[in-house]
Enzyme design. Structure first.
Site, PDB file in Angstrom:
ATOM      1  N   GLU A 245     -80.708  10.732  32.954  1.00  0.00           N
ATOM      2  CA  GLU A 245     -79.682  11.456  33.705  1.00  0.00           C
ATOM      3  C   GLU A 245     -80.300  12.532  34.589  1.00  0.00           C
ATOM      4  O   GLU A 245     -79.880  12.743  35.731  1.00  0.00           O
ATOM      5  CB  GLU A 245     -78.666  12.082  32.740  1.00  0.00           C
ATOM      6  CG  GLU A 245     -77.845  11.098  31.938  1.00  0.00           C
ATOM      7  CD  GLU A 245     -76.784  10.384  32.764  1.00  0.00           C
ATOM      8  OE1 GLU A 245     -76.649  10.697  33.966  1.00  0.00           O
ATOM      9  OE2 GLU A 245     -76.099   9.510  32.213  1.00  0.00           O
ATOM     10  N   ARG A 249     -79.918  12.224  38.696  1.00  0.00           N
ATOM     11  CA  ARG A 249     -79.055  13.239  39.298  1.00  0.00           C
ATOM     12  C   ARG A 249     -79.854  14.370  39.937  1.00  0.00           C
ATOM     13  O   ARG A 249     -79.656  14.687  41.112  1.00  0.00           O
ATOM     14  CB  ARG A 249     -78.095  13.806  38.244  1.00  0.00           C
ATOM     15  CG  ARG A 249     -77.216  12.760  37.586  1.00  0.00           C
ATOM     16  CD  ARG A 249     -76.070  13.401  36.840  1.00  0.00           C
ATOM     17  NE  ARG A 249     -75.479  12.509  35.855  1.00  0.00           N
ATOM     18  CZ  ARG A 249     -74.232  12.606  35.391  1.00  0.00           C
ATOM     19  NH1 ARG A 249     -73.438  13.554  35.849  1.00  0.00           N
ATOM     20  NH2 ARG A 249     -73.780  11.780  34.473  1.00  0.00           N
ATOM     21  N   ASP A 394     -76.638  -1.685  32.362  1.00  0.00           N
ATOM     22  CA  ASP A 394     -76.232  -1.906  33.744  1.00  0.00           C
ATOM     23  C   ASP A 394     -77.334  -1.740  34.788  1.00  0.00           C
ATOM     24  O   ASP A 394     -77.686  -2.690  35.505  1.00  0.00           O
ATOM     25  CB  ASP A 394     -75.036  -1.019  34.090  1.00  0.00           C
ATOM     26  CG  ASP A 394     -75.237   0.448  33.704  1.00  0.00           C
ATOM     27  OD1 ASP A 394     -76.299   0.785  33.132  1.00  0.00           O
ATOM     28  OD2 ASP A 394     -74.332   1.256  33.963  1.00  0.00           O
TER      29      ASP A 394
END
Length: 698
Positions: A245, A249, A394
């Protein structure tokens, strides 16, 4: 100068010495006539900025409520009552000067005490008028969005104006965060508070939003964000952070800001960002510092990154759950960011560390190109057999094709792995629903030899756009078809992308708010139909609650939340750019309207996630995700923008929607590994066995 929303139809602006509370005005106007504006009210604690550009958006919304009445107290009351009972006529929330009680969030409009008088009068009025008005004369429901001045008929859309409304939604969101939670990593729109993920904050919302502000030319807001980065942001904090993350980000956001600010200096230009001046490369400096710290996560026995890393100690930390295993998607979705950082800095170890991960994954012999969702950082072995394209699986597939495109197709190994994976999806995960025949991607919790679960995370809806991107390389479908390499496979891939896009849109149409659930289950045959089976789903989604297509969908009570996720609008953006089919833009606009109608927060709060998106009014979650600004609104903006803004054949978007350039590898960089020979069944020939990790049973 103050604009009163219920007096705009008589005159647009009027002078006032005190702010009239919007709720008080609503009650007064409904009961005593719109002109009764001479009452005095106490000054609120947080007076909204009526000079802000986004006020025009809200004022037009509320002006439309007044216009629908047509004039006079009877017509005014009719307009109010229609707005309360017709879910499609809920207006954009207005800044309110009073505290919004938490218990009010779950209560329907007609149960609120302050409007009971209005409702009672309205019901009596409607009953009286219906005696004299025939069915053909009754006023048809109009969308609450009629105030924007755009016809909803096909072919008459003004996409520049629609894009501007996305900008206004971003401004509302950002300004609420700036007002109530500046510098904090998390923002809670109803509570009007913020919280941090580290002692001094990580810039979670600020950094994630940098490139969105650049694209939208938000110079003033960007300047404030950059000032915070310069004066307040430090990575020297004794804090464990998620490796993935933080990479997608924070590192991705900083690198994208560097890319846009250097390659497109006219995007939200800043006076203090002059090339050549010492310290001007703030984004890259912060990115390099962060990259050095995150790289410590890769110092594992196998080279697979640990799930977390301590920023101050430069120390990787195994997952506290999942028997210490890392998520496969997380370990394999940091490559775009670190490869670009290596290109910018010339420090090859950034490249080598993340590319080694891809070699380890491939040497695990994933069956049909499909990978289990956990990896041990200690041994590099997969944990378990769960295969899915939802959470933890994913973006592994997304980054296969995007790594190939990032280096201008100079690393064909990743295209090869992508093609194997997509074929594996067709063979093992694709099936069709009953009775309507929608195309879905299911899951194999017990491995590819186990049962097929008809479950789709919203996260899976990245796949239609990614398939289309892979099929055309970022060119339009018309351009790609003219190339000598276009094949039946490409045609089949585009057909699959269209079918999956249709299903993902159905996940929105199924819900009461028009906003998809986090997870949707489907009705399928037993045994599941193979990918080759004939299927012919309906082209449109009949709005009738008893429509046949609704039998195919099932949303469980634990899955009804909507977290402002971007995956469907992401795919709509790709599908529009690649196919040119206007329906993808129209679907995006309908989605945007649903977000505006059902996630807007009163009293200048901005927008929020939903705990239940299948009831009206929805139950709120009181959290604005950073990807609402970084992804969802950005993809909306790009969907409604001209195609030459961030052309798909010149750049790649990371899995957090941060644009990064395509580039040539040059002399310094190369693919540091080769795939080992496979037999006819795809198994590595002479592959070395890795030491086995303990399983749950041992």
């Amino acid at each position: 100068m103050i604009r009163d929303p219920f007096d705009i139809h008589r005159k647009n602006r009027f002078q006032a010495t005190t702010f009239r509370g919007a709720q008080n005005i609503r009650n007064t106007a409904a009961q005593a006539g719109v002109g009764a504006l001479d009452m005095s009210f106490s000054i609120p604690n947080n007076v909204p900025n009526f000079g802000a550009p986004h006020r025009d958006l809200e004022d037009r919304a509320w002006a439309a409520v007044a216009r629908r009445g047509g004039g006079g107290i009877i017509n005014e009351v009719q307009g109010r009552v229609a707005g309360f009972f017709d879910q499609e006529e809920l207006p954009m929330y207005k800044d309110k000067p009073y505290a919004y009680a938490p218990s009010m969030r779950r209560r329907t409009w007609w149960r609120r005490k302050r409007i009971l008088g209005t409702i009672a009068l309205g019901i009596l009025t409607l009953l009286y008028l219906m005696r004299f008005i025939g069915p053909g004369q009754r006023r048809k429901s109009t969308s609450a969005w009629s105030w924007i001045g755009l016809s909803q008929e096909k072919g008459s859309s003004n996409w520049d104006e629609r894009r501007q409304h996305v900008v206004e939604a971003f401004e509302l969101s950002w300004d609420a965060y700036e007002r109530y939670a500046w510098g904090y990593d998390e923002y809670h729109p109803f509570a009007k508070t913020g919280s941090n993920m580290a002692p001094k904050g990580l810039g979670w919302i600020i950094i994630d939003s940098l490139d969105t502000m650049m694209l939208m030319n938000q110079t003033k807001r960007l300047h404030h964000a950059r000032e915070w980065l310069s004066k307040s942001l430090t990575w020297e904090q004794n804090q464990d952070v998620n490796t993935f993350e933080t990479t997608i980000r924070m590192l991705g956001g900083l690198l994208s800001a560097h890319y846009l600010s250097t390659e497109f200096p006219n995007m939200a230009p800043l006076e203090d960002d002059d090339p050549g001046k010492p310290g001007e490369d703030l984004y890259l400096e912060k990115a390099k510092d962060l990259g050095d710290r995150l790289l410590a996560a890769f110092d594992s026995p196998s080279g697979i990154p640990y799930a977390s890393v301590n920023l101050e100690k430069f120390q990787g930390i195994p997952s506290h759950a999942d028997m210490g295993a890392s998520s496969t998607a997380e370990a394999t979705s940091v490559q775009l960011e670190f490869k670009y950082l290596a290109k910018l800095t010339g420090e090859k170890h950034f490249w080598d560390k993340v590319e080694k991960v891809m070699e380890i994954v491939d040497e695990n012999n994933p069956q049909d190109g499909l990978v289990p969702i956990y990896l041990y950082a200690t041994s590099g072995e997969f944990r378990g057999n769960n295969v899915r394209l939802g959470s933890r699986g994913d973006s592994y597939y997304e980054y296969l094709i995007k790594q190939y495109l990032q280096t201008n197709k100079q690393e064909p190994v990743y295209e090869e792995m992508w093609n194997e994976s997509l074929q594996g999806v067709r063979k093992n995960l694709i099936t069709y629903t009953e009775p309507s025949g929608f195309t879905i991607i299911g899951e194999r919790p017990d491995g590819l030899d186990g049962y097929l679960s008809p479950k789709m995370d919203h996260l899976v809806c990245f796949m239609p756009g990614t398939i289309a991107l892979a099929a055309t390389g970022g060119l339009t479908e018309a351009e790609a078809r003219k190339l000598p390499g276009w094949s039946k496979k490409n045609e089949g891939d585009m057909r699959l992308a269209r079918e999956l896009m249709h299903t993902c849109w159905g996940m929105y149409k199924y819900m009461a708010t028009g906003l998809a659930a986090e997870i949707t289950h489907f009705q399928i045959a037993n045994p599941p139909l193979p990918e080759s089976a004939p299927h012919d789903p309906p082209a449109d989604f009949d709005p009738d609650h008893n429509a046949k297509w609704r039998k195919d969908f099932n949303v469980k009570s634990n899955d009804v939340h909507n977290l402002q996720r971007p995956e469907t609008v992401e795919s709509l953006f790709y599908m529009w750019r690649i196919t040119g089919d206007i329906k993808y833009r129209e679907w995006g606009w309908e989605m945007f309207r649903s977000f505006m109608n059902y996630t807007a927060v009163e009293d200048g709060g901005g927008f929020t996630s939903l705990s239940d998106a299948n009831v009206i009014p929805p139950v709120v979650k009181d959290n604005m995700e950073s990807f609402w600004l970084a992804e969802t609104l950005k993809y909306m903006y790009l969907l409604f923008s001209p195609d030459d803004l961030l052309p798909l054949d010149k750049m790649v978007l990371n899995t957090e929607a941060h644009p990064l350039p395509r580039f040539e590898m040059g002399q310094m960089f190369s693919t540091g590994w080769k795939r080992k020979p496979r037999d006819a069944n795809g198994k590595v020939i002479g592959g070395s066995e890795r030491p086995k990790e303990p399983t749950e049973s041992t």
